[in-house]
Design an enzyme around this catalytic site. Sequence first.
Site, PDB file in Angstrom:
ATOM      1  N   SER A 106       0.756  -1.034  -0.198  1.00  0.00           N
ATOM      2  CA  SER A 106      -0.045  -0.528   0.058  1.00  0.00           C
ATOM      3  C   SER A 106       1.102   0.968   0.502  1.00  0.00           C
ATOM      4  O   SER A 106       1.686   1.368  -1.202  1.00  0.00           O
ATOM      5  CB  SER A 106      -0.947   0.212   1.098  1.00  0.00           C
ATOM      6  OG  SER A 106      -2.026   0.789   1.222  1.00  0.00           O
ATOM      7  N   ASP A 250      -2.610   6.070  -4.149  1.00  0.00           N
ATOM      8  CA  ASP A 250      -1.119   5.568  -3.101  1.00  0.00           C
ATOM      9  C   ASP A 250      -0.773   3.850  -4.453  1.00  0.00           C
ATOM     10  O   ASP A 250      -1.022   4.103  -5.624  1.00  0.00           O
ATOM     11  CB  ASP A 250      -1.793   4.697  -1.914  1.00  0.00           C
ATOM     12  CG  ASP A 250      -2.890   3.685  -2.453  1.00  0.00           C
ATOM     13  OD1 ASP A 250      -3.043   3.558  -2.445  1.00  0.00           O
ATOM     14  OD2 ASP A 250      -2.709   3.444  -0.688  1.00  0.00           O
ATOM     15  N   ASP A 252      -1.044   0.830  -4.558  1.00  0.00           N
ATOM     16  CA  ASP A 252      -2.047   0.036  -5.229  1.00  0.00           C
ATOM     17  C   ASP A 252      -3.349   0.250  -4.913  1.00  0.00           C
ATOM     18  O   ASP A 252      -4.634  -0.411  -5.608  1.00  0.00           O
ATOM     19  CB  ASP A 252      -2.274  -1.036  -4.022  1.00  0.00           C
ATOM     20  CG  ASP A 252      -2.905  -0.818  -2.675  1.00  0.00           C
ATOM     21  OD1 ASP A 252      -2.292   0.430  -2.191  1.00  0.00           O
ATOM     22  OD2 ASP A 252      -3.663  -1.812  -2.007  1.00  0.00           O
ATOM     23  N   ASP A 254      -6.198   1.590  -3.629  1.00  0.00           N
ATOM     24  CA  ASP A 254      -6.688   2.278  -2.757  1.00  0.00           C
ATOM     25  C   ASP A 254      -7.079   3.134  -1.909  1.00  0.00           C
ATOM     26  O   ASP A 254      -8.352   3.459  -0.928  1.00  0.00           O
ATOM     27  CB  ASP A 254      -7.097   0.915  -2.004  1.00  0.00           C
ATOM     28  CG  ASP A 254      -6.098   1.063  -1.395  1.00  0.00           C
ATOM     29  OD1 ASP A 254      -5.409   1.821  -0.789  1.00  0.00           O
ATOM     30  OD2 ASP A 254      -5.477  -0.388   0.199  1.00  0.00           O
TER      31      ASP A 254
END
Length: 462
Positions: A106, A250, A252, A254
């Site tokens: 993340s 970010d 990834d 999410d």
Amino acid sequence: MTLIKSISGIRGTIGGKVGDNLTPIDAVKFASAYGAWLKQQRDKENYRVVVGRDARISGEMIQQLVMQTLVGMGIHVIDLGLSTTPTVEVAVPLEHADGGIILTASHNPKQWNALKLLNAKGEFLNGEDGAKILKIASSNAIAFAEVDDLGKITVNDAYIDLHIDEIMELDLVEADKIKNANFKVVVDGVNSTGGIAVPRILQRLGVDCIKLYCEPTGHFPHNPEPLKEHLTDICEKVKTENADLGIVVDPDVDRLAFIDENGNMFGEEYTLVAVADYVLSKRKGNTVSNLSSSRALRDVTQKHGGSYQASAVGEVNVVQLMKDTNAVIGGEGNGGIIYPELHYGRDSLVGIALFLSHLAEKSILVSQLRDEYPSYFMSKNKIELTPELNVDEILKRVEEKYQNEEVSTVDGVKIDFLENWVHLRKSNTEPIIRIYTEAKSQEEADHLAQEMIKEIKSIAGI
């Protein structure tokens, strides 16, 4: 660095010693434990798992280790390659798979990676299931498949587009209005998979997209957490390009943040507030965020006649409370949008589509939209943990000191004062204690945070 095992997944830094970091052996160990857990859920002939990753440097290595481990257990793998966390979540039920694994740390820096584990609904595992997997991993009793029963890997790189297809079909996504608004947008993809996915959905929505750091090399050009101090380049780029707004995700995809037309942060906390305002104007209902999120969501929800609830920090906790309260929109104040009509997971792509629909419908500037919401200011701080620091005892003593205030101990200690609040908790993903405060001014929020930090240090004797 100790390997961190939590409801957020198995997370650690690359390299180092087995059991202390996310080494290849640790990746195999936890992937096989996950595979064994899947087989306990349902007795069947064939098992399928969707696997995708962000663009961080270690991603391909970790993904190959994870996929081949599952193959060795007789589990078939759908390989999405470079993908996003919400895309993998969407793919699991569409593939009728038994689960999914996302290889991403993340917002953590490039030396980190993680296995984020999903169930058959494409949702993060709860604490109970996570504990079962950790127990299996420590048992050394995992059975692998014989040679004629090995799994197979099927590559499917179409899922970002399929994910976007699902978003475009949502009733509240006003693609024609967005196209007619002629938005010009700068996108910071932090050289990860947001650089693939975000320009692609903007193209589908008819938005003029200017790319900044959208090459998925995994070499992050700045700290990948989408906070103000890390985003000076895009703030300047929005101004020089005379763009309508900036979009930041970010690694990834999410977490979602916006920049207004003047190069100022819209406020990561206000991503959910604005999207919820739009959704609630069309769908009456309830909302949920976590205890560390802004009061502004509560205010907007009540304006629309709905009920607001706060969960413990952690996406799985937010999702469960959303289900319990039939929330029509929810998420986390860190820019995470959860829109149940699509799926129960934080999703920047659906957040972008809903935000732009809201902006196009109102036909106002991003700064004007921000001015429509209550002004709260947050201060987010942290204290590094050390082995001799008894955090639970510290939190207990803080709770006792403020027992005459409105105190919640659902997750750490949150103290609600009349005009502000402070939330203290141990992080799920890093060896730190987080101190979040919110007030009617930045100075007041910062002052409250510093006073609480002094108090914690005094209690701890540091």
